[in-house]
Design an enzyme around this catalytic site. Sequence first.
Site, PDB file in Angstrom:
ATOM      1  N   ASN A 409      10.000  26.309   9.345  1.00 49.18           N
ATOM      2  CA  ASN A 409      11.440  26.063   9.409  1.00 49.18           C
ATOM      3  C   ASN A 409      11.765  24.733   8.746  1.00 49.18           C
ATOM      4  OD1 ASN A 409      14.264  26.534  10.678  1.00 49.18           O
ATOM      5  ND2 ASN A 409      13.741  24.452  11.292  1.00 49.18           N
ATOM      6  N   GLU A 410      12.566  24.781   7.695  1.00 49.85           N
ATOM      7  CA  GLU A 410      13.090  23.589   7.015  1.00 49.85           C
ATOM      8  C   GLU A 410      12.007  22.568   6.687  1.00 49.85           C
ATOM      9  OE1 GLU A 410      16.476  21.808   8.870  1.00 49.85           O
ATOM     10  OE2 GLU A 410      17.689  23.625   8.759  1.00 49.85           O
ATOM     11  N   TYR A 465      28.689  20.991   7.709  1.00 50.45           N
ATOM     12  CA  TYR A 465      28.169  19.748   7.145  1.00 50.45           C
ATOM     13  C   TYR A 465      28.741  19.462   5.764  1.00 50.45           C
ATOM     14  CZ  TYR A 465      24.825  19.763  10.978  1.00 50.45           C
ATOM     15  OH  TYR A 465      24.254  19.766  12.215  1.00 50.45           O
ATOM     16  N   TRP A 544      23.523  29.979  14.710  1.00 48.98           N
ATOM     17  CA  TRP A 544      23.032  28.769  15.368  1.00 48.98           C
ATOM     18  C   TRP A 544      24.183  28.221  16.201  1.00 48.98           C
ATOM     19  CZ3 TRP A 544      18.168  26.995  15.598  1.00 48.98           C
ATOM     20  CH2 TRP A 544      17.984  25.784  16.277  1.00 48.98           C
ATOM     21  N   LYS A 565      26.560  23.364  19.101  1.00 47.71           N
ATOM     22  CA  LYS A 565      26.883  24.514  18.251  1.00 47.71           C
ATOM     23  C   LYS A 565      26.746  25.849  18.982  1.00 47.71           C
ATOM     24  CE  LYS A 565      25.468  22.294  13.910  1.00 47.71           C
ATOM     25  NZ  LYS A 565      24.788  21.107  14.505  1.00 47.71           N
TER      26      LYS A 565
END
Length: 667
Positions: A409-410, A465, A544, A565
């Site tokens: 992940n990321e 974002y 998310w 979130k």
Amino acid sequence: MSRLQNIVLSLILLCTVVSVPAGAFAEVLPLNQGWKFHKGFQAPDHEITDICLPHTWNREDALYGNKEYFRGLGTYIHQLPGDLKKGDNRIFLKVNAAQSVADVFVDNHFIDKHSGGYTAFVTELTDYLTPGKESRLEIRVNNAPTFDIAPICGDFNIYGGLTRGAELIVTGPVSIAHDYYASDGVFFSQKNVTKDRAELEVRTIISASNPSLTAGCKIEVSISDGEKLICNNSTTIYSGVKEIKLPLTVEKPILWNGKENPFMYTGKVILSKDGKEIDRREIPVGLRYFDADSRNGFRLNGNPLRLNGVNRHEDTAERASALSIENHSEDISIINEMGCNAVRMSHYPQSKDFVEMMDRNGLLAWIEIPFVNVHVNNPIYQDNLKQQLTEMIMQYYNHPSIVSWGLFNEINSGWLDRPSQMVLTLDSLAHNLDPTRLTMGASNQNDDFNGFTDLIAFNKYFGWYDGDPSQMGEWLDNEHKTHPERIIGISEYGAGASVMHQCDTLERPMPWGRWHPENWQTYYHIETYRELSQRDYLWCNFIWCMFDFCAASRNEGDTPGRNDKGLVTYDRKTKKDAFYFYKANWNKSKPFIHIANKRAPHTSNHVDITAFSNDGDAELRLNGKVVCKASPDDIKILLWKDVPLIHGDNIIEVRTRNASDSFIITK
């Protein structure tokens, strides 16, 4: 828990253990009561507390933005009764999760070490226990930051403790292996499944205190449907045999078909010797097949199925990561209410209790190892990633809900070391361990490893974002065009919201700011989902996230240390408006209608009324009088514009054929 209660529980455990005769089949004994705990290596008596498992020592200090929450050593102590070891029985300790490193001692003798906070481990205690003598079990757990163990970092709290409980396992000298990566010891591998026929191979791992003791043992495997035997097979084991593979075939199988029909057979593996059963496993077996392609997305049992799901952290108010069965059940209930058909367990393997509930509820699962954000070319760290992947696959192998193994992940190529080779290594390992499932990753950047796994999904937050929600579709189409061979989806999208932050105008907030109005989250999800729902090539869209959760480094929204979130508040008590938007689109089981923005102030004399419903046309009533009707658009939104209000109470009610909702605006 009182000292008297601890004594009673110890006596119950003692009585239970001595009732297991030598040579009997294995028995699992819960070991969640009667523990003592203190921080550090040693502590004075007044700092030692009585606790029960599951437990985390960060239940309070990590919840409200304290970046210095305790990350260090904690010691768990349990007195094991003297009659635990009897005859030639073997004694194993199973710890379902210890964050992040656990060292096990019996009477000050080091027994074993496990590194990784989200998978179970099993260690044998037999040789360290003395018949007739109590033994002191100590598990020293450490969640201090390290570059040797995943996750190195992450946008979530790394809670220390024994967060999923423990148990003792008493077996005879020969048993189905409990210590094979803390797995079931049996693996129902679905070699070839269709609507007409399911071909399986049942692999059984045998554990023996002496290899010669397996001589003359017999393994029987079978599948039944709850009423009758469907198929079976058996074989005799020779001396020294550690692994047995037997084929099974189910004709005209009832398929595990997600939420439509999560049917599971019962798979049995029985180990016997001299005609006496000495161990067994009973495993729910859901037969299904699935695939995906870059044009049509995911298919379950040959039928297209977009995975409409949520991300979920193992984190709740009051209990942090030390969740109870009731916590898991509550989460499943809320996820089902919204109409999800899938859950991504971010960013680590989550409790087996939760996964078993997913099996029974027909929710498809994406489960992943905590290879998050950072990679380092540290051989110990790389070995730990491989260890955690192996443990995850072995421990969760038999769950039909799991269709994919998540590898990363990321992971950021611009910080420390390039992760590409590690992803290739993990992908190869996953396919070797389990050729029947897909691999996947979650990426937030353009890099070569996006093409290494079978499936790839992206974490994109256009409209939160940066950018605007409408950019989601444009970005996806470009990615699909640039890499037509890749099977792509969206693994994360979302926006923060506080139910205490309300306004009657739509203004985009600062993501890192303290003002997170709920109506922007609602708008964000409406517009983003509008883009996602129009693209059939996507195999998934995971929101998310389902629930607010704690991330100590954050200082935003209404609560420091909170990622807001979620579509539901951290305490699970309040569902935000966006929750009902998805419920209208995904839940077809029960008619409902929900008015949005009921918590907002209404300063104008004319208001727009927005509602979400899965029940067709609705009429708006003001103080009992019908104003007008509205029809839902293609994503289940109903809108009445410029509704005039009167001085005093305005009772706003919307009604469909089978449901209604209302609230009052006072002018």
